[in-house]
Design a protein around this motif. Sequence first.
Motif, PDB file in Angstrom:
ATOM      1  N   ALA A 279      13.226  67.060  37.923  1.00  8.71           N
ATOM      2  CA  ALA A 279      12.023  67.727  37.378  1.00  8.71           C
ATOM      3  C   ALA A 279      10.769  67.182  38.049  1.00  8.71           C
ATOM      4  O   ALA A 279       9.876  67.939  38.433  1.00  8.71           O
ATOM      5  N   VAL A 280      10.706  65.868  38.218  1.00  7.80           N
ATOM      6  CA  VAL A 280       9.505  65.282  38.828  1.00  7.80           C
ATOM      7  C   VAL A 280       9.444  65.662  40.305  1.00  7.80           C
ATOM      8  O   VAL A 280       8.377  66.015  40.825  1.00  7.80           O
ATOM      9  N   ALA A 281      10.609  65.622  40.986  1.00  8.73           N
ATOM     10  CA  ALA A 281      10.634  65.919  42.427  1.00  8.73           C
ATOM     11  C   ALA A 281      10.186  67.349  42.702  1.00  8.73           C
ATOM     12  O   ALA A 281       9.557  67.630  43.720  1.00  8.73           O
ATOM     13  N   SER A 282      10.495  68.268  41.784  1.00  5.75           N
ATOM     14  CA  SER A 282      10.113  69.669  42.031  1.00  5.75           C
ATOM     15  C   SER A 282       8.697  69.964  41.547  1.00  5.75           C
ATOM     16  O   SER A 282       8.265  71.110  41.517  1.00  5.75           O
ATOM     17  N   GLY A 283       7.995  68.901  41.141  1.00  3.04           N
ATOM     18  CA  GLY A 283       6.605  69.094  40.710  1.00  3.04           C
ATOM     19  C   GLY A 283       6.509  69.616  39.288  1.00  3.04           C
ATOM     20  O   GLY A 283       5.436  69.942  38.804  1.00  3.04           O
ATOM     21  N   GLY A 284       7.647  69.677  38.616  1.00  5.40           N
ATOM     22  CA  GLY A 284       7.637  70.166  37.237  1.00  5.40           C
ATOM     23  C   GLY A 284       7.285  69.067  36.254  1.00  5.40           C
ATOM     24  O   GLY A 284       7.017  67.927  36.631  1.00  5.40           O
ATOM     25  N   GLN A 285       7.282  69.434  34.986  1.00 11.93           N
ATOM     26  CA  GLN A 285       6.957  68.479  33.937  1.00 11.93           C
ATOM     27  C   GLN A 285       8.241  67.891  33.350  1.00 11.93           C
ATOM     28  O   GLN A 285       9.090  68.640  32.873  1.00 11.93           O
ATOM     29  N   PRO A 286       8.390  66.575  33.367  1.00 15.80           N
ATOM     30  CA  PRO A 286       9.583  65.996  32.751  1.00 15.80           C
ATOM     31  C   PRO A 286       9.488  65.965  31.228  1.00 15.80           C
ATOM     32  O   PRO A 286      10.449  65.692  30.539  1.00 15.80           O
ATOM     33  N   GLY A 287       8.291  66.258  30.703  1.00 16.56           N
ATOM     34  CA  GLY A 287       8.088  66.198  29.250  1.00 16.56           C
ATOM     35  C   GLY A 287       8.620  67.447  28.562  1.00 16.56           C
ATOM     36  O   GLY A 287       8.372  68.567  29.005  1.00 16.56           O
ATOM     37  N   VAL A 288       9.386  67.256  27.513  1.00 10.44           N
ATOM     38  CA  VAL A 288       9.897  68.397  26.741  1.00 10.44           C
ATOM     39  C   VAL A 288       9.571  68.153  25.271  1.00 10.44           C
ATOM     40  O   VAL A 288       9.065  67.104  24.900  1.00 10.44           O
ATOM     41  N   GLU A 289       9.868  69.144  24.452  1.00 11.67           N
ATOM     42  CA  GLU A 289       9.663  69.024  23.004  1.00 11.67           C
ATOM     43  C   GLU A 289       8.238  68.591  22.684  1.00 11.67           C
ATOM     44  O   GLU A 289       8.000  67.715  21.851  1.00 11.67           O
TER      45      GLU A 289
END
Length: 378
Positions: free
Chosen positions: A283-293
Motif C-alpha cells: 500500500a505504501v509503495a503504490s502511494g496509497g494509504q495504509p490506514g484503514v477503518e
Amino acid sequence: MLGLYVHIPFCSAICNYCNFNRGLFDASLKEQYVQALLREIASQGDGSPADTIYFGGGTPSLLEPSEIAAIIQACRGAFAVTADAEVTMEANPETVTPGRLAEFREAGVNRLSYGVQSFRDEELQRLSRLHSASRAADAFAMARAAGFDNISLDLMMWLPQQTIAQWLESVDALIALGPDHASLYILELYPNAPLREAMARSKWSLAPDDDAAEMYLQAMARLDAAGYEQYEISNVARRGRESRHNLKYWADGEWLGFGCGAHSTRLGVRWKNLSSTTEYIAAVASGGQPGVEKRELSRREALEEALFTGLRLARGIDVHTVKTRYDADVWGIYGAALERFREAGLLIYDGRLLRLSRAGMLLANEIMSQFVGLPVVD
Ligand code: SF4
C-alpha cells in the motif's frame, strides 16, 4: 504534543503465548518494511510538535542501529520533535550487545524497555522465550554501561506452575537490578495460544485466582517499599521516569502510529493501519494509504474512552477536566452505578478526582464497565 509510535513486526521466534502483530524475521522483508516506514512517516508529516517516539513490536532491537537512526531522522524531518523527546525502544535481552547498545544510543534512543517476563529459567522455558534470567541481567548491565539511564523491565505474573513465592523471586530480582520503570502484567491466554496445548500436554496449571490477586498486591507492596511509585494499574516508576509516551494513551492524548497494524488517534479521529506486513508495504509503495477503518469518534465514545483509560491511572480522572472537555458531569451520570464500588472501598472520589484504590485495581474491568452504555447527556 503528539506521540509517535513505530511498529516493528519481526521476531527471531514466536513465543507460545504471544498475540501481538508479529512474524518471523526476514532480512529482505525487513529492508522493504523500513523503506515503507520512512515513506509513511514523511507522507504524514505536517511539522506538528511531538515529544515521544516509541519503537514497539515485535522486536524492534532486531533492526540495525542505522535503520533505527534513519527512522528517528525521518520523524525529526516530518514533525517538530522536541530536543528532549523520550525515544523508547523495546528490546529482547538476547538481541543486544555492548556495541549495538552504544549504537542505538548514538542513533537517538534514550529509553529501553526490556521484555524480561521472569527471572526464573524454568518459567522462561515454559514461555518459550529465547533468553535466560542471567542473560536478562547481563542485558540490563550492558545498557547501563552504554549510558542508558532510563530503563524499563517487563515481568509477567500468574505463569503456568508459578507459585506466589516464585513470582516474588522475580520481583525481588527486578528490584535488585534497580530499573527506572517496571511493567507487571498478568499472563492472558488467548483461545488458540500454543501455550494452552503445552499446558495440557505437560499438565501445567495456573494458581487459583486468589493467588493471582495476592501476586499483584504483594508485588506492588514490595515495589512501594523499594521507592517505586505506581502511576498506572500495571506500571511503576521512579519519580520522573513514568513512560511519557504511554501516558498519552491513558491521559486522553494524541498519537500517530506508523507501520503495520499501528493505531492513531488525532483530532477526534481514529484509524488503524493494515495489519499484514506485506499488504502494508504494498500500500505504501503504490502511494496509497495504509490506514484503514478511519472513523470519527462520537462524543460518547471519546468520553467513555477517556474515562476507561483515565481510571487506569493511579491519580485517576479529574472530573473538572472532563467537564470542560466533554461537557459531561461524570458523577452525575455514573455516580449511581459507581456508588457501591465507593462504599466497598474500591473507588475513591473526593469531588474532583475519581480513582481506583489498589484493591479496586484488581476489579478494574468490572468497575470500568459501568461507563459503557449510560446516556451521556444529562
Ligand atoms: S518476542 Fe514479544 S512480540 Fe515477539 S513473539 Fe515473543 S512475545 Fe511476541
